[in-house]
Design a protein around this motif. Structure first.
Motif, PDB file in Angstrom:
ATOM      1  N   SER A  54      14.539   2.965  -0.331  1.00 27.39           N
ATOM      2  CA  SER A  54      13.136   2.613  -0.095  1.00 27.39           C
ATOM      3  C   SER A  54      12.198   3.521  -0.880  1.00 27.39           C
ATOM      4  O   SER A  54      12.550   4.648  -1.250  1.00 27.39           O
ATOM      5  N   ILE A  55      11.004   3.010  -1.147  1.00 30.02           N
ATOM      6  CA  ILE A  55      10.012   3.744  -1.927  1.00 30.02           C
ATOM      7  C   ILE A  55       9.274   4.724  -1.023  1.00 30.02           C
ATOM      8  O   ILE A  55       8.685   4.322  -0.008  1.00 30.02           O
ATOM      9  N   GLU A  56       9.297   5.986  -1.400  1.00 31.06           N
ATOM     10  CA  GLU A  56       8.616   7.026  -0.636  1.00 31.06           C
ATOM     11  C   GLU A  56       7.155   7.124  -1.041  1.00 31.06           C
ATOM     12  O   GLU A  56       6.255   7.165  -0.209  1.00 31.06           O
ATOM     13  N   ARG A  57       6.925   7.162  -2.365  1.00 32.99           N
ATOM     14  CA  ARG A  57       5.547   7.258  -2.864  1.00 32.99           C
ATOM     15  C   ARG A  57       5.532   6.909  -4.354  1.00 32.99           C
ATOM     16  O   ARG A  57       6.567   6.860  -5.021  1.00 32.99           O
ATOM     17  N   VAL A  58       4.324   6.669  -4.832  1.00 37.58           N
ATOM     18  CA  VAL A  58       4.108   6.417  -6.254  1.00 37.58           C
ATOM     19  C   VAL A  58       3.341   7.596  -6.831  1.00 37.58           C
ATOM     20  O   VAL A  58       2.361   8.061  -6.235  1.00 37.58           O
ATOM     21  N   GLU A  59       3.793   8.067  -7.968  1.00 35.93           N
ATOM     22  CA  GLU A  59       3.110   9.159  -8.675  1.00 35.93           C
ATOM     23  C   GLU A  59       2.535   8.625  -9.981  1.00 35.93           C
ATOM     24  O   GLU A  59       2.858   7.504 -10.386  1.00 35.93           O
TER      25      GLU A  59
ATOM     26  N   VAL B 192       8.927   7.605  -6.601  1.00 36.95           N
ATOM     27  CA  VAL B 192       9.872   8.492  -5.916  1.00 36.95           C
ATOM     28  C   VAL B 192      10.445   7.741  -4.721  1.00 36.95           C
ATOM     29  O   VAL B 192       9.709   7.189  -3.909  1.00 36.95           O
ATOM     30  N   THR B 193      11.780   7.708  -4.629  1.00 40.04           N
ATOM     31  CA  THR B 193      12.441   6.992  -3.547  1.00 40.04           C
ATOM     32  C   THR B 193      12.730   7.921  -2.369  1.00 40.04           C
ATOM     33  O   THR B 193      12.596   9.141  -2.476  1.00 40.04           O
ATOM     34  N   ALA B 194      13.162   7.331  -1.272  1.00 39.73           N
ATOM     35  CA  ALA B 194      13.401   8.101  -0.050  1.00 39.73           C
ATOM     36  C   ALA B 194      14.519   9.117  -0.216  1.00 39.73           C
ATOM     37  O   ALA B 194      14.539  10.128   0.498  1.00 39.73           O
ATOM     38  N   ASP B 195      15.448   8.867  -1.136  1.00 39.02           N
ATOM     39  CA  ASP B 195      16.534   9.827  -1.347  1.00 39.02           C
ATOM     40  C   ASP B 195      16.174  10.899  -2.368  1.00 39.02           C
ATOM     41  O   ASP B 195      17.035  11.671  -2.800  1.00 39.02           O
TER      42      ASP B 195
ATOM     43  N   ASP C  63       0.837  -1.204   0.000  1.00 36.15           N
ATOM     44  CA  ASP C  63       0.000   0.000   0.000  1.00 36.15           C
ATOM     45  C   ASP C  63       0.871   1.254   0.000  1.00 36.15           C
ATOM     46  O   ASP C  63       0.731   2.122   0.856  1.00 36.15           O
ATOM     47  N   PHE C  64       1.772   1.355  -0.972  1.00 40.11           N
ATOM     48  CA  PHE C  64       2.608   2.545  -1.073  1.00 40.11           C
ATOM     49  C   PHE C  64       1.731   3.778  -1.272  1.00 40.11           C
ATOM     50  O   PHE C  64       0.739   3.722  -2.022  1.00 40.11           O
ATOM     51  N   PRO C  65       2.052   4.878  -0.637  1.00 37.69           N
ATOM     52  CA  PRO C  65       1.280   6.105  -0.859  1.00 37.69           C
ATOM     53  C   PRO C  65       1.233   6.451  -2.338  1.00 37.69           C
ATOM     54  O   PRO C  65       2.257   6.456  -3.023  1.00 37.69           O
ATOM     55  N   GLY C  66       0.039   6.706  -2.827  1.00 40.30           N
ATOM     56  CA  GLY C  66      -0.133   7.135  -4.204  1.00 40.30           C
ATOM     57  C   GLY C  66      -0.213   6.033  -5.231  1.00 40.30           C
ATOM     58  O   GLY C  66      -0.364   6.310  -6.430  1.00 40.30           O
ATOM     59  N   ILE C  67      -0.162   4.762  -4.808  1.00 39.95           N
ATOM     60  CA  ILE C  67      -0.142   3.693  -5.801  1.00 39.95           C
ATOM     61  C   ILE C  67      -1.435   3.659  -6.621  1.00 39.95           C
ATOM     62  O   ILE C  67      -1.437   3.285  -7.792  1.00 39.95           O
ATOM     63  N   ASP C  68      -2.536   4.115  -6.017  1.00 42.21           N
ATOM     64  CA  ASP C  68      -3.808   4.146  -6.753  1.00 42.21           C
ATOM     65  C   ASP C  68      -3.821   5.223  -7.832  1.00 42.21           C
ATOM     66  O   ASP C  68      -4.677   5.203  -8.725  1.00 42.21           O
ATOM     67  N   SER C  69      -2.893   6.166  -7.746  1.00 39.18           N
ATOM     68  CA  SER C  69      -2.854   7.244  -8.742  1.00 39.18           C
ATOM     69  C   SER C  69      -2.016   6.892  -9.965  1.00 39.18           C
ATOM     70  O   SER C  69      -1.989   7.654 -10.934  1.00 39.18           O
ATOM     71  N   PHE C  70      -1.336   5.741  -9.919  1.00 37.00           N
ATOM     72  CA  PHE C  70      -0.428   5.395 -11.016  1.00 37.00           C
ATOM     73  C   PHE C  70      -1.212   5.261 -12.323  1.00 37.00           C
ATOM     74  O   PHE C  70      -2.202   4.527 -12.396  1.00 37.00           O
ATOM     75  N   ALA C  71      -0.761   5.972 -13.358  1.00 37.56           N
ATOM     76  CA  ALA C  71      -1.501   6.015 -14.627  1.00 37.56           C
ATOM     77  C   ALA C  71      -1.096   4.918 -15.596  1.00 37.56           C
ATOM     78  O   ALA C  71      -1.781   4.691 -16.593  1.00 37.56           O
ATOM     79  N   GLY C  72       0.015   4.245 -15.308  1.00 35.97           N
ATOM     80  CA  GLY C  72       0.459   3.168 -16.188  1.00 35.97           C
ATOM     81  C   GLY C  72      -0.215   1.852 -15.854  1.00 35.97           C
ATOM     82  O   GLY C  72      -1.285   1.811 -15.241  1.00 35.97           O
ATOM     83  N   THR C  73       0.425   0.759 -16.257  1.00 35.17           N
ATOM     84  CA  THR C  73      -0.105  -0.584 -16.020  1.00 35.17           C
ATOM     85  C   THR C  73       0.544  -1.184 -14.781  1.00 35.17           C
ATOM     86  O   THR C  73       1.768  -1.116 -14.617  1.00 35.17           O
TER      87      THR C  73
ATOM     88  N   ASP D  30       6.447   3.056 -16.986  1.00 36.04           N
ATOM     89  CA  ASP D  30       5.247   2.804 -17.792  1.00 36.04           C
ATOM     90  C   ASP D  30       4.468   1.597 -17.257  1.00 36.04           C
ATOM     91  O   ASP D  30       3.238   1.620 -17.188  1.00 36.04           O
ATOM     92  N   THR D  31       5.198   0.531 -16.892  1.00 44.31           N
ATOM     93  CA  THR D  31       4.569  -0.680 -16.356  1.00 44.31           C
ATOM     94  C   THR D  31       5.251  -1.067 -15.053  1.00 44.31           C
ATOM     95  O   THR D  31       6.476  -1.189 -14.997  1.00 44.31           O
ATOM     96  N   LEU D  32       4.448  -1.247 -14.031  1.00 40.98           N
ATOM     97  CA  LEU D  32       4.943  -1.598 -12.700  1.00 40.98           C
ATOM     98  C   LEU D  32       4.553  -3.037 -12.391  1.00 40.98           C
ATOM     99  O   LEU D  32       3.376  -3.395 -12.410  1.00 40.98           O
ATOM    100  N   VAL D  33       5.545  -3.871 -12.138  1.00 43.89           N
ATOM    101  CA  VAL D  33       5.317  -5.285 -11.817  1.00 43.89           C
ATOM    102  C   VAL D  33       5.505  -5.485 -10.320  1.00 43.89           C
ATOM    103  O   VAL D  33       6.527  -5.074  -9.756  1.00 43.89           O
TER     104      VAL D  33
END
Length: 492
Positions: free
Chosen positions: A313-318, A323-326, A144-154, A333-336
């Motif tokens: 580490s993953i900070e959020r998904v746009e 976007v990573t913690a650093d 449940d990364f923050p913003g994962i529902d907003s990802f516009a790709g696949t 385009d596609t997130l597996v």
């Protein structure tokens, strides 16, 4: 009250089919096998991602009583395991018992009628005996990364693979570096323009001695089955040595564990050119804290110019990337999602099971300790056989577990018939003795003597206990499963 079925089995994978085979051998034929998917095969039906194959040699990863002489490779591709499941179901007349697309929601013991009431999406079934064979890895974990529902790709989870997705011309990213990812990453790297691998915990990987099995050898296996039994025995012995001496007897055999780690490190050094990448891919925990795997292509993939390893580490998904913690942003385009499975929160058990006096199995396990006598039965749950239970996984091949449980069922139902009884329930004393025994045996293991702090291993539950593996050799486990004292149960 006469129940609708003598037995209801939940799950049409190899565990459920093994249970059905044993029950039919015992003369019990009124069996309903309820499966939530649209076909049989369990994990080998659900999973069909590119590169899918067994990570245990096929001569061992199969029923010992039903060898397949026609494996194309030592480590067979997933499609052949699916075909093998179909063959087993046909040969042992199991398909007529199977009902697909049937989701079990709850099961409750009716003490007055001495039967189970199993609630599905279409109603309630009753049965005298209830068997859960939902597998250890059946409840996928979606982060449940923050913003994962907003990802516009696949977004593709490995358990819901989109056949035909080619990745050509895409910027791909994969989250996870477990056994599934080790098989999948080289496949995506061959197709995608760019691939970013997000690694939280590196995995121990050793060389994979894999090769095509020539047609001549297949014919020999078919004509002289003894030759395949020898191949199975040799492979099982090697796995047993790795498991017993490298993992379970870590305290007494640390050099063996260290040798396995050295082999994995040498494999990494030989395949990855960049020193920093090698360092990032080297686990900081002891070999065996987390299930290791085999591959000859995974490490080499990180030499490719289109592949990058991301350990921040993953900070959020746009919408267009991660976007990573650093503060770095990776365009995607596609997130597996190769993010594995949730064992201890939702898979033990996979649905609500209520036993005698209203005891909720999942709540009882989580509030107390995860436990099951011989890894198959639980006090206060009469006539329940839970195949995917704490301390049930034996050896490194799932089929060792299945066949041990089949032996336990044979002895238990034989005693039930001898006494003219219809109900069994393991005693609290027998369960407590078994729990104390496995707890004591595990004290020598890598889980409690090694450095496992950074492993993030699914072997450990929320209580910090390594309550998945049975800490015995395969031979002693099989012997105990068919020779347990019959007075460990109450019969009525």
């Amino acid at each position: 009250m006469r129940p609708d079925h003598d037995v209801v089995i939940v799950g049409a994978g190899f565990g459920g089919m093994g249970a059905a085979i044993e029950l039919k051998r015992l003369g019990i034929d009124d069996i309903a096998i309820l499966e939530r998917e649209d076909d049989l095969g369990g994990t080998w039906h659900v999973n069909h991602y590119p590169g899918l194959a067994v990570d245990i040699a096929s001569v061992t990863y199969s029923y010992s009583f039903e060898p397949n002489p026609y494996w194309s490779r030592l480590f067979a591709p997933g499609v052949e395991l699916k075909q093998y499941a179909e063959h087993v179901a046909d040969k042992y007349d199991l398909k007529r018992h199977m009902e697909f697309g049937t989701v079990v929601r709850t099961a409750e013991w009716d003490d007055s009628e001495q039967l189970w009431r199993v609630t599905t999406g279409s109603g309630v079934r009753t049965c005298r005996y209830f068997v859960t064979a939902t597998g250890f890895l059946s409840q996928p974990h979606t982060p449940d990364f923050p913003g994962i529902d907003s990802f516009a790709g696949t977004i593709i989870h490995t358990t819901a693979w989109e056949d035909g997705h080619e990745f050509a011309g895409e910027r791909a990213a994969i989250i996870g570096t477990g056994a599934t990812a080790v098989q999948l990453i080289p496949e995506i790297a061959e197709r995608a323009d760019e691939l970013t691998v997000f690694q939280r915990t590196p995995i121990w990987v050793v060389p994979k001695l894999d090769f095509a099995i020539p047609p001549g050898a297949q014919k020999i296996f078919a004509r002289v089955p003894f030759t395949q039994r020898i191949a199975r025995m040799v492979n099982t012995s090697l796995l047993e040595a790795l498991m017993v001496f490298g993992v379970l007897h870590f305290r007494q055999a640390k050099p063996g564990n260290r040798l396995a780690a050295l082999v994995a490190k040498a494999h990494l050094r030989a395949q990855v050119r960049d020193r920093a990448t090698r360092r990032a891919l080297t686990p900081s925990y002891d070999f065996g804290c987390k299930r290791p795997t085999f591959s000859n292509t995974y490490f080499r993939t990180f030499n490719k110019p289109n592949v990058s390893l991301q350990t921040s580490s993953i900070e959020r998904v746009e919408p267009d990337g991660i976007v990573t913690a650093d503060g770095e942003k990776v365009l995607v385009d596609t997130l597996v999602l190769a993010t594995g499975f949730n064992l201890w929160d939702v898979n033990f058990p996979a649905f609500q099971i209520i036993g005698r006096d209203g005891r909720d199995l999942g709540k009882w396990w989580r509030d107390n300790r995860f436990q099951a006598y011989e890894g198959i039965t639980v006090p206060a749950f009469p006539n329940l056989l839970s195949l995917n239970s704490p301390y049930s996984y034996s050896g490194l091949s799932y089929f060792t577990t299945i066949e041990g449980q089949m032996k336990h069922m044979r002895r238990l139902f034989g005693e039930l018939k001898r006494r003219g009884a219809t109900t069994f329930e393991v005693t609290t004393d027998a369960n407590d003795r078994f729990l104390a025994e496995v707890t004591d045996n595990l004290q020598s293991s890598v889980f409690y003597n090694g450095n496992c702090a950074s492993a993030r291993s699914y072997y450990f539950n929320q209580h910090g206990e390594a309550a998945l593996l049975r800490p015995n050799s395969t031979l002693s486990t099989l012997r105990q499963m068919e020779r347990f004292p019959v007075d460990a149960y109450r019969y009525s």
